[in-house]
Design an enzyme around this catalytic site. Structure first.
Site, PDB file in Angstrom:
ATOM      1  N   SER A  66      -2.081 -49.777 -73.333  1.00 28.22           N
ATOM      2  CA  SER A  66      -1.977 -51.178 -73.739  1.00 28.22           C
ATOM      3  C   SER A  66      -2.263 -51.338 -75.233  1.00 28.22           C
ATOM      4  CB  SER A  66      -2.946 -52.042 -72.927  1.00 28.22           C
ATOM      5  OG  SER A  66      -2.659 -51.966 -71.553  1.00 28.22           O
ATOM      6  N   HIS A 101     -10.386 -51.631 -75.841  1.00 26.59           N
ATOM      7  CA  HIS A 101     -10.885 -52.554 -74.819  1.00 26.59           C
ATOM      8  C   HIS A 101     -11.472 -51.837 -73.610  1.00 26.59           C
ATOM      9  CE1 HIS A 101      -6.656 -51.674 -73.804  1.00 26.59           C
ATOM     10  NE2 HIS A 101      -7.114 -51.670 -72.561  1.00 26.59           N
ATOM     11  N   CYS A 146      -6.086 -46.512 -74.412  1.00 22.46           N
ATOM     12  CA  CYS A 146      -5.250 -47.059 -73.353  1.00 22.46           C
ATOM     13  C   CYS A 146      -3.853 -47.335 -73.892  1.00 22.46           C
ATOM     14  CB  CYS A 146      -5.883 -48.347 -72.824  1.00 22.46           C
ATOM     15  SG  CYS A 146      -4.912 -49.187 -71.545  1.00 22.46           S
ATOM     16  N   CYS A 194     -11.224 -50.328 -67.985  1.00 17.72           N
ATOM     17  CA  CYS A 194      -9.822 -50.760 -67.897  1.00 17.72           C
ATOM     18  C   CYS A 194      -9.054 -49.929 -66.882  1.00 17.72           C
ATOM     19  CB  CYS A 194      -9.139 -50.689 -69.263  1.00 17.72           C
ATOM     20  SG  CYS A 194      -7.386 -51.154 -69.211  1.00 17.72           S
ATOM     21  N   HIS A 251       0.848 -50.531 -77.320  1.00 15.02           N
ATOM     22  CA  HIS A 251       1.875 -51.570 -77.429  1.00 15.02           C
ATOM     23  C   HIS A 251       1.667 -52.419 -78.684  1.00 15.02           C
ATOM     24  CE1 HIS A 251       3.893 -50.845 -73.651  1.00 15.02           C
ATOM     25  NE2 HIS A 251       2.775 -50.938 -72.968  1.00 15.02           N
TER      26      HIS A 251
END
Length: 362
Positions: free
Chosen positions: A41, A60, A39, A164, A44
């Site tokens: 995310s 996640h 992902c 997610c 980042h």
């Protein structure tokens, strides 16, 4: 011992190493991870744009099989197939009891400061758990309110992306927006989250579903998943094109990439009374706003973390949608890779030309 992809130094990728997973405490679940999606995310943190205590294991968006449970766990049992969700909920705070579980920050889902760490290595060094999960690992030890049992006939590689991307994208359509059949939906950014939102908008009966992305291959994926129209998000007149397609602007402008320009496009494309919904993790110094005339026109702006999901209810429904042929998860998954190839998978994500990569564990 479990093999995991560990973030040691931001900007230098992940390191494959061995970690020790603790035994479950009363409300914890030990899971053999079977698949985990990559992902943006995660990126980042890996690239250092968002801070986190290190060393840490990202990941996640996962699915697996329950190996063991703590003495008080009642929601899952050994042998259950489960999907994890980063929006673990305590069940007793103000947000939980008012139905906004995705906003829960209850500390009950994490181990206390005096407790032993869930993940360690070497001479007992703590390996920090990221987003309550740390799923780039052969095993996860998580709170029972961070996973939900699903139909065992559901393929776990496809179940993982529900955790997610699909929970966020589809949850935004069904929960945060409550799209009414016939309404017009714009999705800016056709990665995993955006494609899931497009697919869900089709399921919800949206009148027009407009996908905006700079890459032709991403726009083609959007069309396969239900977009009725596509626009080059980088075109100088992108907002004008969207307003023309939608006969005056969209009811819902969903930002699903995490960039200032895409958030601005979502706002600029709204009709009177329309709402812009920001899903992406934007740089921390970004601000999105409405002008005076926007406010006079009844336009609205909101965030929708993790699609404002109710994942113990939503996830089994999304699995059922897939099993019935309504939800297209196969198109969202671009490749399946081994844990050892995870850095190459994130390199592909940085290039931005394909949809979801999924790590599959033996």
């Amino acid at each position: 011992m479990a093999k995991a992809a560990i973030l040691e130094t931001p900007g230098e990728g992940l390191v494959i190493g061995e970690v020790e997973i603790a035994d479950p405490q009363p409300h914890e679940v030990l899971i053999d991870t079977k698949a985990c999606g990559l992902c943006h995310s995660d990126l980042h943190f890996i690239d250092g744009h968002y801070p986190h205590a290190l060393p840490a294991i990202p990941g996640h968006e996962a699915a697996g099989v329950v190996r063991a449970v703590g003495s008080e766990v009642r929601t899952v049992k050994p042998g259950d197939h489960v999907v994890s969700c980063l929006s673990a909920f305590c069940g007793i705070c103000e947000f939980c009891v008012t139905g906004r579980m995705a906003l829960c920050l209850g500390t009950a889902t994490r181990r206390g400061k005096g407790d032993a760490a869930r993940i360690t290595r070497g001479e007992g060094e703590t390996v920090n758990q990221m987003l309550n999960l740390s799923a780039f690992s052969e095993q996860m030890l998580i709170h029972e309110n961070a996973c939900v049992a699903i139909d065992k006939d559901m393929p776990l590689d496809r179940a993982a992306v529900i955790g997610c991307a699909v929970t966020t994208g589809a949850g935004t359509i069904f929960n945060a927006c409550k799209v009414t059949p016939g309404e017009t939906v714009l999705v800016v950014g056709c990665g995993g989250v955006g494609l899931a939102a497009i697919n869900a908008a089709k399921i919800a009966g949206a009148g027009k579903v407009i996908a905006a992305d700079p890459l032709p291959e991403k726009r083609a994926l959007a069309e396969a998943l239900g977009a009725t129209h596509t626009v080059d998000a980088m075109a100088d007149d992108a907002a004008k094109q969207i307003i023309e397609i939608s006969s005056g602007g969209v009811d819902w402008g969903i930002e699903a990439v995490g960039r200032q320009a895409s958030a601005d496009l979502a706002v600029a494309s709204l009709r009177r009374g329309g709402t812009a919904v920001i899903l992406g993790m934007m740089p921390l110094d970004c601000k999105v706003g409405l002008g005076a005339m926007d406010l006079l026109g009844g336009k609205k702006l909101m965030g929708a973390i993790m699609g404002m999901n109710h994942f113990p209810v939503d996830l089994p429904r999304l699995v059922d949608f897939y099993m019935r042929g309504l939800l297209d998860l196969d198109t969202i998954i671009a490749e399946r890779i081994a844990l050892e190839d995870i850095n190459a998978g994130f390199d592909k994500m940085r290039a931005g030309h394909s949809a979801r990569s999924v790590v599959v564990f033996d």
